[in-house]
Design an enzyme around this catalytic site. Sequence first.
Site, PDB file in Angstrom:
ATOM      1  N   LEU A   7     -16.510 -48.366 -38.379  1.00 58.38           N
ATOM      2  CA  LEU A   7     -17.174 -48.673 -39.648  1.00 58.38           C
ATOM      3  C   LEU A   7     -18.235 -49.757 -39.497  1.00 58.38           C
ATOM      4  O   LEU A   7     -18.106 -50.671 -38.688  1.00 58.38           O
ATOM      5  CB  LEU A   7     -16.134 -49.123 -40.674  1.00 58.38           C
ATOM      6  CG  LEU A   7     -15.036 -48.099 -40.969  1.00 58.38           C
ATOM      7  CD1 LEU A   7     -14.058 -48.651 -42.008  1.00 58.38           C
ATOM      8  CD2 LEU A   7     -15.613 -46.765 -41.458  1.00 58.38           C
TER       9      LEU A   7
ATOM     10  N   GLY B 150     -23.099 -49.707 -43.529  1.00 60.24           N
ATOM     11  CA  GLY B 150     -23.418 -48.480 -44.273  1.00 60.24           C
ATOM     12  C   GLY B 150     -22.174 -47.937 -44.959  1.00 60.24           C
ATOM     13  O   GLY B 150     -22.181 -47.603 -46.155  1.00 60.24           O
ATOM     14  N   HIS B 151     -21.072 -47.853 -44.198  1.00 57.69           N
ATOM     15  CA  HIS B 151     -19.808 -47.393 -44.791  1.00 57.69           C
ATOM     16  C   HIS B 151     -19.364 -48.347 -45.905  1.00 57.69           C
ATOM     17  O   HIS B 151     -18.871 -47.919 -46.944  1.00 57.69           O
ATOM     18  CB  HIS B 151     -18.708 -47.339 -43.726  1.00 57.69           C
ATOM     19  CG  HIS B 151     -18.957 -46.363 -42.616  1.00 57.69           C
ATOM     20  ND1 HIS B 151     -19.205 -46.768 -41.324  1.00 57.69           N
ATOM     21  CD2 HIS B 151     -18.997 -45.009 -42.597  1.00 57.69           C
ATOM     22  CE1 HIS B 151     -19.377 -45.704 -40.547  1.00 57.69           C
ATOM     23  NE2 HIS B 151     -19.263 -44.630 -41.296  1.00 57.69           N
TER      24      HIS B 151
HETATM   25  P1  AMP Z   1     -19.521 -41.002 -40.836  1.00 58.44           P
HETATM   26  O1  AMP Z   1     -18.440 -41.984 -40.522  1.00 58.44           O
HETATM   27  O2  AMP Z   1     -20.719 -41.106 -39.956  1.00 58.44           O
HETATM   28  O3  AMP Z   1     -19.007 -39.586 -41.006  1.00 58.44           O
HETATM   29  O4  AMP Z   1     -20.073 -41.415 -42.286  1.00 58.44           O
HETATM   30  C1  AMP Z   1     -19.209 -41.490 -43.388  1.00 58.44           C
HETATM   31  C2  AMP Z   1     -20.017 -41.634 -44.640  1.00 58.44           C
HETATM   32  O5  AMP Z   1     -20.806 -42.822 -44.549  1.00 58.44           O
HETATM   33  C3  AMP Z   1     -21.001 -40.478 -44.873  1.00 58.44           C
HETATM   34  O6  AMP Z   1     -21.050 -40.180 -46.253  1.00 58.44           O
HETATM   35  C4  AMP Z   1     -22.296 -41.041 -44.376  1.00 58.44           C
HETATM   36  O7  AMP Z   1     -23.444 -40.453 -44.965  1.00 58.44           O
HETATM   37  C5  AMP Z   1     -22.161 -42.493 -44.785  1.00 58.44           C
HETATM   38  N1  AMP Z   1     -23.032 -43.348 -43.987  1.00 58.44           N
HETATM   39  C6  AMP Z   1     -23.076 -43.450 -42.636  1.00 58.44           C
HETATM   40  N2  AMP Z   1     -24.051 -44.289 -42.245  1.00 58.44           N
HETATM   41  C7  AMP Z   1     -24.658 -44.720 -43.390  1.00 58.44           C
HETATM   42  C8  AMP Z   1     -25.760 -45.594 -43.669  1.00 58.44           C
HETATM   43  N3  AMP Z   1     -26.442 -46.191 -42.706  1.00 58.44           N
HETATM   44  N4  AMP Z   1     -26.085 -45.787 -44.963  1.00 58.44           N
HETATM   45  C9  AMP Z   1     -25.413 -45.176 -45.967  1.00 58.44           C
HETATM   46  N5  AMP Z   1     -24.372 -44.349 -45.775  1.00 58.44           N
HETATM   47  C10 AMP Z   1     -24.003 -44.109 -44.500  1.00 58.44           C
END
Ligand code: AMP
Length: 304
Positions: free
Chosen positions: A52, A55-56
């Site tokens: 994490l 962004g998360h």
């Molecule tokens: P992931 O762990 O990459 O599957 O991401 C989980 C959630 O966090 C997804 O909805 C992604 O779009 C969101 N997410 C990942 N990176 C970012 C970021 N830099 N800004 C906003 N949301 C993000």
Amino acid sequence: MAAPAGVATAARPVHTAPTPLEPVLTRTREELAAVLGSLTGTRALVMTMGSLHEGHLSLVREAQARADHVVVTIYVNPLQFGPGEDFEAYPRDLEADLALLARAGVDVVFAPSDAEMYPTPPLVRIDPGPVASVLEGRTRPGHFAGVLQVVAKVLNLVRPDLAVFGAKDAQQLALVRTLVRDLDLGVEIVGVPIRREADGLAMSSRNAYLSADERASALALVGALRAGADAADRGGEAALTAARAVLEAADGVALDYLALVDPGTFLPLDDGAHTGPGLLAVAARVGRTRLIDNLTVQLGPRHP
Ligand code: AMP
């Protein structure tokens, strides 16, 4: 929050007293159901693959602002990785993730094993439709089918009032909205803007793969998107040309796709005549790391 009997509370070692903000860590659907049964009020879901970052956490904060309880899932879903992709190498650090979520004041974490998630290979599959075969879906066949399979399962296990997804994965967000609409899943889907590092790089768990040189090269993605946005008043072709020039000038960046699409349908908008919002999306390999980014641009003359 106190854990009901029989529910793992492993967010920190047992010898330290849990604080009221400690998330309850659940590893099985039974544990999850027991905790959810003890909650009153509304709940929001944030699905992640862990590792994490800020962004998360911006998704978590949006969820907290909109609901009484927040459930964060941490699961690297094998179904959405193709052969030769980074499923095995994907960074995993549950302890660090739990510490971040404790600090963020998250109630419940669901971190199932593969056997828990898919006790038998799923026979009924979700067909994500035509949007899943362009851009990310074209390079990663089967990716969005795998994403929607796990999203549907987790929505059913958590039964949230709302679920929060990032615009970082814009095509995924659009497909999740379509899934919910087409299958009448009755959950509100909330999108959150991309969080970036101070220099503009979109935050991603995969940034951890980058060497210092690759990290510098990776800035070409956001640089291209911003150049495209600056040129967008001259139309779609001008936006694409300006963005492509930045990517072509960058060292160590192998372009997968650069596209200007309708933000809703993901159909191409490169005829030069379109005005209004468009989504400029890019995917590229920097070294061995595949990165994606996107930016909404305004096509056509600017009105003062
Ligand atoms: P992931 O762990 O990459 O599957 O991401 C989980 C959630 O966090 C997804 O909805 C992604 O779009 C969101 N997410 C990942 N990176 C970012 C970021 N830099 N800004 C906003 N949301 C993000």
